[in-house]
Design a protein around this motif. Sequence first.
Motif, PDB file in Angstrom:
ATOM      1  N   HIS A 105       0.817  -1.204   0.000  1.00 17.51           N
ATOM      2  CA  HIS A 105       0.000   0.000   0.000  1.00 17.51           C
ATOM      3  C   HIS A 105       0.855   1.261   0.000  1.00 17.51           C
ATOM      4  CE1 HIS A 105      -3.943  -2.041   1.561  1.00 17.51           C
ATOM      5  NE2 HIS A 105      -3.426  -2.610   0.508  1.00 17.51           N
ATOM      6  N   ALA A 106       2.151   1.141   0.235  1.00 17.12           N
ATOM      7  CA  ALA A 106       3.016   2.310   0.198  1.00 17.12           C
ATOM      8  C   ALA A 106       3.616   2.534  -1.185  1.00 17.12           C
ATOM      9  CB  ALA A 106       4.138   2.152   1.226  1.00 17.12           C
ATOM     10  N   ALA A 107       3.487   1.556  -2.064  1.00 16.32           N
ATOM     11  CA  ALA A 107       4.090   1.665  -3.388  1.00 16.32           C
ATOM     12  C   ALA A 107       3.311   2.660  -4.239  1.00 16.32           C
ATOM     13  CB  ALA A 107       4.110   0.299  -4.067  1.00 16.32           C
ATOM     14  N   PRO A 108       3.989   3.389  -5.132  1.00 14.58           N
ATOM     15  CA  PRO A 108       3.276   4.334  -5.998  1.00 14.58           C
ATOM     16  C   PRO A 108       2.361   3.615  -6.979  1.00 14.58           C
ATOM     17  CG  PRO A 108       5.557   4.090  -6.703  1.00 14.58           C
ATOM     18  CD  PRO A 108       5.436   3.357  -5.402  1.00 14.58           C
ATOM     19  N   VAL A 109       1.280   4.268  -7.354  1.00 14.92           N
ATOM     20  CA  VAL A 109       0.366   3.731  -8.351  1.00 14.92           C
ATOM     21  C   VAL A 109       0.747   4.339  -9.692  1.00 14.92           C
ATOM     22  CG1 VAL A 109      -2.024   3.590  -9.126  1.00 14.92           C
ATOM     23  CG2 VAL A 109      -1.487   3.402  -6.691  1.00 14.92           C
ATOM     24  N   LEU A 110       1.307   3.511 -10.565  1.00 16.90           N
ATOM     25  CA  LEU A 110       1.723   3.973 -11.890  1.00 16.90           C
ATOM     26  C   LEU A 110       0.815   3.463 -12.992  1.00 16.90           C
ATOM     27  CD1 LEU A 110       5.584   3.543 -11.516  1.00 16.90           C
ATOM     28  CD2 LEU A 110       4.244   5.645 -11.342  1.00 16.90           C
ATOM     29  N   ARG A 111       0.013   2.426 -12.680  1.00 13.24           N
ATOM     30  CA  ARG A 111      -0.925   1.913 -13.677  1.00 13.24           C
ATOM     31  C   ARG A 111      -2.226   1.539 -12.976  1.00 13.24           C
ATOM     32  NH1 ARG A 111       0.864  -2.102 -18.439  1.00 13.24           N
ATOM     33  NH2 ARG A 111       1.993  -0.190 -18.870  1.00 13.24           N
ATOM     34  N   TYR A 112      -3.307   2.156 -13.419  1.00 19.17           N
ATOM     35  CA  TYR A 112      -4.629   1.939 -12.839  1.00 19.17           C
ATOM     36  C   TYR A 112      -5.546   1.370 -13.908  1.00 19.17           C
ATOM     37  CZ  TYR A 112      -9.410   3.386 -11.446  1.00 19.17           C
ATOM     38  OH  TYR A 112     -10.757   3.418 -11.177  1.00 19.17           O
ATOM     39  N   VAL A 113      -6.285   0.297 -13.550  1.00 19.78           N
ATOM     40  CA  VAL A 113      -7.224  -0.343 -14.465  1.00 19.78           C
ATOM     41  C   VAL A 113      -8.581  -0.442 -13.757  1.00 19.78           C
ATOM     42  CG1 VAL A 113      -7.780  -2.402 -15.797  1.00 19.78           C
ATOM     43  CG2 VAL A 113      -5.404  -1.646 -15.614  1.00 19.78           C
ATOM     44  N   ALA A 114      -9.623   0.013 -14.434  1.00 15.64           N
ATOM     45  CA  ALA A 114     -10.986  -0.005 -13.883  1.00 15.64           C
ATOM     46  C   ALA A 114     -11.811  -1.070 -14.582  1.00 15.64           C
ATOM     47  CB  ALA A 114     -11.641   1.358 -14.059  1.00 15.64           C
ATOM     48  N   LEU A 115     -12.489  -1.918 -13.802  1.00 20.29           N
ATOM     49  CA  LEU A 115     -13.383  -2.946 -14.318  1.00 20.29           C
ATOM     50  C   LEU A 115     -14.797  -2.636 -13.830  1.00 20.29           C
ATOM     51  CD1 LEU A 115     -10.523  -4.353 -13.285  1.00 20.29           C
ATOM     52  CD2 LEU A 115     -11.631  -6.434 -14.054  1.00 20.29           C
ATOM     53  N   GLY A 116     -15.809  -2.898 -14.673  1.00 21.86           N
ATOM     54  CA  GLY A 116     -17.158  -2.686 -14.194  1.00 21.86           C
ATOM     55  C   GLY A 116     -18.183  -2.497 -15.283  1.00 21.86           C
ATOM     56  N   ASP A 117     -19.252  -1.785 -14.908  1.00 22.04           N
ATOM     57  CA  ASP A 117     -20.394  -1.582 -15.803  1.00 22.04           C
ATOM     58  C   ASP A 117     -20.553  -0.100 -16.107  1.00 22.04           C
ATOM     59  OD1 ASP A 117     -21.519  -0.570 -13.439  1.00 22.04           O
ATOM     60  OD2 ASP A 117     -22.575  -2.437 -12.993  1.00 22.04           O
ATOM     61  N   SER A 118     -21.788   0.356 -16.306  1.00 23.12           N
ATOM     62  CA  SER A 118     -22.024   1.714 -16.784  1.00 23.12           C
ATOM     63  C   SER A 118     -21.527   2.794 -15.838  1.00 23.12           C
ATOM     64  CB  SER A 118     -23.515   1.918 -17.058  1.00 23.12           C
ATOM     65  OG  SER A 118     -24.278   1.617 -15.905  1.00 23.12           O
ATOM     66  N   GLN A 119     -21.637   2.557 -14.517  1.00 27.74           N
ATOM     67  CA  GLN A 119     -21.196   3.582 -13.580  1.00 27.74           C
ATOM     68  C   GLN A 119     -19.700   3.832 -13.735  1.00 27.74           C
ATOM     69  OE1 GLN A 119     -23.200   5.909 -12.118  1.00 27.74           O
ATOM     70  NE2 GLN A 119     -24.072   4.548 -10.576  1.00 27.74           N
ATOM     71  N   THR A 120     -18.920   2.765 -13.869  1.00 27.63           N
ATOM     72  CA  THR A 120     -17.480   2.907 -14.050  1.00 27.63           C
ATOM     73  C   THR A 120     -17.145   3.424 -15.441  1.00 27.63           C
ATOM     74  OG1 THR A 120     -17.050   1.160 -12.431  1.00 27.63           O
ATOM     75  CG2 THR A 120     -15.280   1.672 -13.978  1.00 27.63           C
ATOM     76  N   GLU A 121     -17.964   3.055 -16.429  1.00 29.59           N
ATOM     77  CA  GLU A 121     -17.761   3.605 -17.774  1.00 29.59           C
ATOM     78  C   GLU A 121     -17.938   5.120 -17.765  1.00 29.59           C
ATOM     79  OE1 GLU A 121     -19.660   3.253 -22.297  1.00 29.59           O
ATOM     80  OE2 GLU A 121     -20.434   1.972 -20.689  1.00 29.59           O
ATOM     81  N   GLY A 122     -18.814   5.620 -16.883  1.00 31.54           N
ATOM     82  CA  GLY A 122     -19.013   7.056 -16.753  1.00 31.54           C
ATOM     83  C   GLY A 122     -20.345   7.562 -17.228  1.00 31.54           C
ATOM     84  N   VAL A 123     -21.312   6.668 -17.465  1.00 29.42           N
ATOM     85  CA  VAL A 123     -22.636   7.102 -17.915  1.00 29.42           C
ATOM     86  C   VAL A 123     -23.226   8.066 -16.874  1.00 29.42           C
ATOM     87  CG1 VAL A 123     -24.986   6.352 -18.445  1.00 29.42           C
ATOM     88  CG2 VAL A 123     -23.022   5.017 -19.248  1.00 29.42           C
ATOM     89  N   GLY A 124     -23.769   9.179 -17.366  1.00 32.63           N
ATOM     90  CA  GLY A 124     -24.298  10.224 -16.497  1.00 32.63           C
ATOM     91  C   GLY A 124     -23.361  11.394 -16.334  1.00 32.63           C
ATOM     92  N   ASP A 125     -22.095  11.223 -16.748  1.00 31.21           N
ATOM     93  CA  ASP A 125     -21.087  12.277 -16.625  1.00 31.21           C
ATOM     94  C   ASP A 125     -20.529  12.533 -18.023  1.00 31.21           C
ATOM     95  OD1 ASP A 125     -19.224  14.083 -15.732  1.00 31.21           O
ATOM     96  OD2 ASP A 125     -18.064  12.651 -14.545  1.00 31.21           O
ATOM     97  N   GLY A 126     -21.208  13.393 -18.771  1.00 29.82           N
ATOM     98  CA  GLY A 126     -20.890  13.580 -20.180  1.00 29.82           C
ATOM     99  C   GLY A 126     -21.857  12.784 -21.032  1.00 29.82           C
ATOM    100  N   ASP A 127     -21.514  12.582 -22.295  1.00 30.49           N
ATOM    101  CA  ASP A 127     -22.381  11.807 -23.175  1.00 30.49           C
ATOM    102  C   ASP A 127     -21.540  11.097 -24.224  1.00 30.49           C
ATOM    103  OD1 ASP A 127     -21.890  13.631 -25.396  1.00 30.49           O
ATOM    104  OD2 ASP A 127     -23.360  14.967 -24.512  1.00 30.49           O
ATOM    105  N   ASP A 128     -22.215  10.289 -25.040  1.00 30.41           N
ATOM    106  CA  ASP A 128     -21.489   9.484 -26.014  1.00 30.41           C
ATOM    107  C   ASP A 128     -20.963  10.305 -27.188  1.00 30.41           C
ATOM    108  OD1 ASP A 128     -21.742   7.063 -24.651  1.00 30.41           O
ATOM    109  OD2 ASP A 128     -23.745   6.717 -25.463  1.00 30.41           O
ATOM    110  N   THR A 129     -21.419  11.540 -27.321  1.00 27.65           N
ATOM    111  CA  THR A 129     -20.921  12.400 -28.393  1.00 27.65           C
ATOM    112  C   THR A 129     -19.652  13.128 -27.959  1.00 27.65           C
ATOM    113  OG1 THR A 129     -23.160  12.733 -29.244  1.00 27.65           O
ATOM    114  CG2 THR A 129     -21.482  14.325 -29.917  1.00 27.65           C
TER     115      THR A 129
END
Length: 264
Positions: A6-30
């Motif tokens: 937990h003390a190591a730096p985060v140099l690569r972040y990967v997100a797994l999930g559905d629409s909430q993680t995709e970002g639906v509701g914050d911006g749009d597909d255009t």
Amino acid sequence: MPGPDHAAPVLRYVALGDSQTEGVGDGDDTAGLRGWADRLAEHLARLEPGLTYANLAVRGRRAGEVHAEQLAPALALRPDLATVVAGVNDLLRPRFDADETAGHLEAMFAALTGTGARVATLTFPDPGGLVPLARPLAPRVAALNARIRQAADRHGVAVADTAGHAVVGDPRLWSPDRLHAAPPGHQRIADAVAHALALPGSDDAWTRPLPADATRTGRSAAVVRELRWAGAFLGPWLVRRLRGTSSGDGRTAKRPHPLPVTVP
């Protein structure tokens, strides 16, 4: 295999999930979706300017589909940090098995932490406060949240326990469909995950209520609002269920490869 540092730096972040993680509701597909995972990546990039970030989430995916489709690509990317958020699409189906859904989440927790990655997840708020028709789902939500906490504890996964705070039910944090967070809600989720991970610059401000809302609506206005919501969002959702289709059909991840993060 050693556990996550937990003390190591985060140099690569990967997100797994559905629409909430995709970002639906914050911006749009255009114009493009932002979302809480993007916002968390921006926080991380302020701490580590060399950070790269991939988002494998696809709307409509159930926990088993996230497990089957996203875990292997995520492991191949060898993240320092992964977020795993899924289960709402399972909750909304007529048949729901909390043990099965949580089992898929736990399998992902185990695989990712087994590589030494830090992992974070969320619990889910009771939807009944926003959608009266969803009140019967409360026992399902509670059952899944309990299993998420237990699985996370077994694997050293950080939990942003959003279910425990009343502010998450404030309608101002939610988009008009009441299923996806609005931009302020996505920011609260990002702040909650950062706080769960004890990232520098994070705190518990995300748990605090919004300023009082001086607007008032009468009963007739509330009925009209519910009818409009049902026509605009509930009806199309039910049609997709009857047809056996999903909002994610034909879609792929918006950010399948780790890329540098631009900080606003």
